[in-house]
Write a protein that holds these residues in place. Structure first.
Motif, PDB file in Angstrom:
ATOM      1  N   ASP A  42       0.812  -1.219   0.000  1.00 23.04           N
ATOM      2  CA  ASP A  42       0.000   0.000   0.000  1.00 23.04           C
ATOM      3  C   ASP A  42       0.844   1.267   0.000  1.00 23.04           C
ATOM      4  N   GLY A  43       2.128   1.104   0.103  1.00 24.77           N
ATOM      5  CA  GLY A  43       2.996   2.268   0.103  1.00 24.77           C
ATOM      6  C   GLY A  43       3.005   2.975  -1.234  1.00 24.77           C
ATOM      7  N   ILE A  44       2.545   2.329  -2.269  1.00 28.83           N
ATOM      8  CA  ILE A  44       2.410   2.996  -3.568  1.00 28.83           C
ATOM      9  C   ILE A  44       0.985   2.809  -4.055  1.00 28.83           C
ATOM     10  N   ASP A  45       0.598   3.695  -4.957  1.00 21.00           N
ATOM     11  CA  ASP A  45      -0.744   3.643  -5.513  1.00 21.00           C
ATOM     12  C   ASP A  45      -0.718   2.654  -6.683  1.00 21.00           C
ATOM     13  N   VAL A  46      -1.083   1.413  -6.379  1.00 19.06           N
ATOM     14  CA  VAL A  46      -0.951   0.337  -7.372  1.00 19.06           C
ATOM     15  C   VAL A  46      -1.845   0.607  -8.584  1.00 19.06           C
ATOM     16  N   GLU A  47      -3.029   1.108  -8.334  1.00 17.75           N
ATOM     17  CA  GLU A  47      -3.963   1.297  -9.447  1.00 17.75           C
ATOM     18  C   GLU A  47      -3.481   2.345 -10.434  1.00 17.75           C
ATOM     19  N   GLU A  48      -2.779   3.312  -9.927  1.00 20.25           N
ATOM     20  CA  GLU A  48      -2.285   4.372 -10.814  1.00 20.25           C
ATOM     21  C   GLU A  48      -0.916   4.034 -11.393  1.00 20.25           C
ATOM     22  N   SER A  49      -0.291   3.019 -10.852  1.00 23.32           N
ATOM     23  CA  SER A  49       1.066   2.674 -11.298  1.00 23.32           C
ATOM     24  C   SER A  49       0.997   1.798 -12.549  1.00 23.32           C
ATOM     25  N   GLY A  50       2.130   1.633 -13.212  1.00 22.42           N
ATOM     26  CA  GLY A  50       2.125   0.794 -14.417  1.00 22.42           C
ATOM     27  C   GLY A  50       3.517   0.572 -14.967  1.00 22.42           C
ATOM     28  N   PHE A  51       3.563  -0.142 -16.096  1.00 19.90           N
ATOM     29  CA  PHE A  51       4.834  -0.468 -16.774  1.00 19.90           C
ATOM     30  C   PHE A  51       4.712   0.003 -18.220  1.00 19.90           C
ATOM     31  N   VAL A  52       5.853   0.371 -18.802  1.00 19.82           N
ATOM     32  CA  VAL A  52       5.823   0.824 -20.193  1.00 19.82           C
ATOM     33  C   VAL A  52       7.177   0.530 -20.833  1.00 19.82           C
ATOM     34  N   ARG A  53       7.102   0.158 -22.074  1.00 19.29           N
ATOM     35  CA  ARG A  53       8.351  -0.032 -22.799  1.00 19.29           C
ATOM     36  C   ARG A  53       8.986   1.338 -23.043  1.00 19.29           C
ATOM     37  N   ALA A  54      10.316   1.322 -23.111  1.00 19.52           N
ATOM     38  CA  ALA A  54      11.025   2.591 -23.316  1.00 19.52           C
ATOM     39  C   ALA A  54      10.614   3.236 -24.627  1.00 19.52           C
TER      40      ALA A  54
END
Lengths: 633, 291
Positions: A356-368
């Motif tokens: 919960d220390g980060i906002d998982v729903e707003e977080s994500g991954f992206v290719r460079a």
């Protein structure tokens, strides 16, 4: 009254007992009334009239008559007793007084006056009573202040001190709100005294002298130290600190409270966060006991707010009874991980561990390659990827080796033996982290304008933070891929701390509090800087960012909640003034007021005549009242 | 009072006095006072036409002989009347006023009994154990005088309060004489007004003592009311002394004017005067207060 008496002298004190005669005279006047029994009182009431005209004047005249008689009696007795003002004659030496105005002289003494007022009063009495050729008075403040310039005029010096005393008693003048430099004041007094031949420096303080050896050994000028004040009933904060817990969600408060009282004292410690009480504990202070340590974790209020800790009740020195800090809202940053072929497992594991220390729903991954089109988050982690040109935009970034081109710093050739042998132990990012034991096969040195080195290997920076063109970053040049860093605690802790640090700074660019006498260093350049206006209860200061240290000086004496305003930005923090070495306990006995001075030869006669004339005048006035009364007034 | 109200010589002198009627009265029983009720006293009142049933002994045969009309003579009834003596015994009366008031009351009571009237004695303030004492014959005169002599001074003046209780217990009408200094904090006239409102023929004997209006000169004087104990701090100046005398006289005049306006018989008795002078004024025919 006592001050008035100290300024007067009586040649035959035994005669003052005659003043007791005012008691029977007053009693006789007030209670001895001729009693007449009448058949019908309303008859008299009607004769006197319904509003009894003159009744008020009659009472006033009655009281006035009594007052005049008492004054006549008192003047007569004082004349016979030889009352006269105390006046000292000139002496052979100059006298330089140093009145301590340290913050601790704000302590309230048993007579209700502050120690500072007592010190001024003692100085006035010394000036009035002792023999001197020339006198000067200094106050020991942060910068010594001459409050009575060298003078041979006793009356002028007395009058000046009396005015200052009146201001101090009226609250228009007070002691320092920070520590005063007693040593500097003594040195200034010594210089002043030496220029005037034989002289004596009198220091009026409850504190120990900071430079005893320098002065006490010298024959001239003589140094005399006189104690001021006896109060020691003080309980207060001696240490205070706030820190984020490792998870970052909670706040860790550490404080210590001490009592200097000579008796057992009981005070309630109360802590409020965001207006809600989160702790109330009764503290029992035994005399001489070590400070009481307080340590607690708590969740900051959702919208942030003030943290206030105080000791309920009162003592002789209230300034250290309360501390204040500004709490930032709890932080749940969103994170965008930029990867090449996929997120490295240990990077993903770190994010998972933050929970919960980060906002998982707003977080994500992206290719460079897709970063240019991606929405930026609170913090971007570049997980060993090469960024396409133009993809880097202002924001918070963490760069993990390997490091590609187009970054806001320069990357050097790989280090041969990337053994971390030096790091900044006080920096919050690397404090308590040990990279020295890690095995690392590849490390990239980094450098550039605005880059602060946090850890070095082989003489080059491999861990640093900085800002360029709106890109705030933390860079780790040690490649986790070719090392055992993922197996060590230091690595995930560093990444977590970097995320929180980069995300938190825009939300709370100011620390929760700054210490008195320290520097107010924002966590990042404030918009509208570098000038700022600092406003606190009881003061305001215009501050300009010191370009060398990028900090403002905490104004002397500022304490409590502070508003920091630049052009277009306003924030809040607090100034806390706690000092484990500060105490109001006097190190020496309080000096007794000097005895009344010798009386001038012509003093009593003049005063006796004046008092006898006054007695006569009072009696004549009383007689006039009698005549008027008997005429039916 | 320890000494008797009257010496034997004074009682003998009282015998010689007579209370004269001033107007017809309302009373009960036969006495020496004329009444508008017709009776058998022998004093001719009027004629009226004979009607059947009239006693033939009262037919006036002289009229019948001269005029031929049969008329009967009517006579005034002779009644005894009620005399209510209301005596102020409050502490303000203490001293000369009390003695004079009691001697006047005694004289009036004695004379009333001598005329076969009914004398009643009421004390102001009243005595709870015996609010009203009635005396009906001359033989009881000594008892009446003894009561008037022996009752002690005391209490505070409130005529309405005390007279209200007394007149509430009274039956019939008669003469009520209030003997007082009229030092009533509630108002000097209220008691008289109450008596008058009950249909009684009212007389006021205002006993005064000039000493009541005298204050010793001096400062820081506390005047204490003899009855209530109330206090007043004063400086007694000649001007104040004069004001007190003026007020004292004005009160007496005001009371007299009030009485005269309401046909209440008023007599001012100075305590320093001789009793007999006062009685002479009281009993003077026609213009006398109670003649």
């Amino acid at each position: 009254m006592s001050r008035l008496l100290a300024a007067l002298t009586v040649s035959t004190p035994a005669l003052l007992w005659a003043l007791l005669l005012v008691v029977p005279v007053a009693l006789f006047h007030l209670y001895h009334r001729r009693r007449v029994v009448v058949a019908f009182l309303p008859l008299l009431v009607e004769a006197v009239g319904p509003r009894r005209p003159g009744g008020g004047w009659r009472r006033l005249r009655d009281r006035l008559s009594l007052l005049l008689r008492l004054l006549a009696l008192a003047a007569l007795v004082l004349a016979l007793a030889g009352l006269a003002p105390a006046r000292a004659g000139p002496g052979p030496r100059a006298l330089v007084l140093v009145v301590d105005a340290d913050v601790t002289t704000g302590a309230v003494e048993s007579d209700g006056r502050s120690r500072y007022v007592q010190g001024l009063d003692l100085a006035r009495r010394i000036v009035a009573s002792e023999a001197w050729r020339e006198v000067a008075v200094l106050e020991s403040r942060q910068i010594p202040e001459v409050i009575v310039s060298p003078t041979e005029d006793r009356a002028a010096a007395e009058a000046r001190l009396r005015r200052l005393l009146g201001s101090a008693e009226g609250g228009r003048r007070g002691p320092e709100t920070a520590e005063a430099d007693l040593g500097a004041a003594i040195l200034a007094a010594r210089d002043l005294a030496r220029a005037r031949g034989p002289a004596s420096v009198n220091v009026l303080t409850a504190r120990s002298l900071p430079v005893p050896a320098v002065l006490e050994g010298e024959p001239e000028p003589e140094l005399v130290v006189r104690g001021v004040g006896r109060a020691r009933d003080d309980q207060g904060f001696v240490t205070f600190d706030l820190a984020s817990t490792v998870g970052g969600m909670r706040v860790l408060l550490r404080a210590a409270v001490r009592s200097d009282a000579a008796v057992t004292r009981k005070r309630d410690l109360v802590i409020e966060a965001g207006g809600e009480e989160i702790l109330r504990r009764t503290l029992d202070f035994e005399p001489g006991a070590p400070p009481e340590a307080i340590e607690m974790e708590f969740l900051p209020p959702k919208g942030g707010g003030w943290l206030r800790a105080w000791l309920d009740g009162s003592d002789s020195f209230p300034p250290n009874d309360e501390v204040l800090a500004r709490l930032a809202p709890p932080l749940r940053p969103s994170v965008l991980v930029v990867h090449e072929e996929g997120v490295r497992p240990y990077t993903r594991a770190i994010l998972d561990a933050m929970g919960d220390g980060i906002d998982v729903e707003e977080s994500g991954f992206v290719r460079a390659s897709d970063l240019e089109r991606a929405r930026l988050r609170d913090v971007m982690i570049v997980d060993g990827a090469d960024l396409p040109p133009g993809a880097l935009r202002p924001g918070a970034w963490i760069f993990l080796a390997p490091l590609g081109p187009g970054l806001p710093f320069e990357v050097g050739d790989p280090v041969r033996e990337p053994l971390v042998w030096r790091s900044e132990p006080d920096h919050p990012l690397v404090a308590d982290l040990d990279f020295g034991a890690a095995w690392v096969a590849r490390g990239y040195p980094v450098s550039g304008d605005g880059l602060v080195s946090l850890a070095e290997a082989d003489g080059a920076t491999v861990l640093g933070e900085g800002e360029r063109g709106g890109v705030r970053y933390v860079v780790l040049g040690l490649d986790p891929e070719a090392s055992d860093l993922p197996l060590r605690a230091a690595f995930p802790l560093l990444v977590q701390a970097a995320i929180r640090r980069l995300a938190a700074v825009p939300l709370a660019p100011l620390e929760p509090f700054y210490r008195a006498g320290g520097r107010l260093r924002p966590r990042l350049p404030l918009p509208g800087g570098p000038g700022a206006t600092l406003t606190w209860s009881g003061g305001q200061a215009e501050a300009r960012l010191d370009p060398g240290v990028e900090a403002w000086h905490v104004p002397p004496g500022a304490r409590g909640a502070v508003e920091v305003a630049t052009r277009g930005w306003t924030g809040h923090t607090a100034f806390v003034d706690v000092d484990p070495d500060r105490t109001i306990v006097p190190v020496r006995e309080a000096a007794e007021p000097p005895p009344p001075a010798r009386v001038r030869a012509n003093g009593p006669l003049r005063w006796r005549r004046a008092l006898l004339a006054a007695a006569l005048l009072f009696l004549v006035l009383d007689l006039l009242l009698l005549v008027r009364r008997d005429r039916g007034g | 009072m320890t000494e008797p109200l009257f010496t034997p010589q004074e009682l003998a002198r009282l015998e010689r006095l007579r209370i004269r009627r001033r107007r017809t009265v309302h009373g009960e029983g036969r006495g020496e006072w004329r009444s508008q009720d017709h009776g058998q006293s022998g004093v001719f009142s009027e004629h009226r036409a004979y009607v059947a049933g009239d006693d033939l002994r009262y037919v006036d045969w002289n009229v019948y002989g001269r005029l031929g009309d049969v008329v009967v003579k009517r006579f005034e009834a002779e009644l005894s009347r009620n005399v209510l003596l209301c005596i102020d015994r409050s502490l303000s009366m203490e001293g000369a006023k009390a003695r004079v008031a009691r001697r006047i009351a005694g004289a009036l009571g004695y004379l009333a009994l001598a005329h076969q009237d009914h004398a009643r004695v009421a004390w102001l303030p009243g005595r709870p154990e015996r609010p009203l004492t009635a005396y009906r014959s001359r033989a009881r005169a000594s008892l009446l005088l003894e009561e008037i002599r022996s009752v002690e001074d005391g209490g505070t003046t409130d005529h309405v309060r005390d007279l209200g209780r007394i007149v509430g217990a009274l039956r019939g009408r008669g003469l009520a004489i209030l003997i007082s200094d009229f030092f009533d904090p509630q108002g000097a006239i209220r008691g008289l007004g109450l008596l008058r409102s009950r249909g009684l023929e009212v007389g006021a004997v205002h006993v005064t003592d000039p000493q009541d209006a005298e204050l010793p000169l001096g400062t820081a004087v506390t005047a204490v009311d003899r009855e209530t104990g109330e206090r007043l701090a004063l400086d007694v100046t000649p001007a104040l002394q004069e004001r007190v005398r003026r007020v004292w006289h004005a009160r007496g005049h005001a009371l007299e004017r009030w009485c005269l306006a309401r046909e209440i018989r008023y007599l001012h008795v100075d305590a320093s005067r001789s009793l007999w002078d006062a009685l002479r004024d009281l009993l003077r025919p026609r213009e006398g207060a109670f003649g």
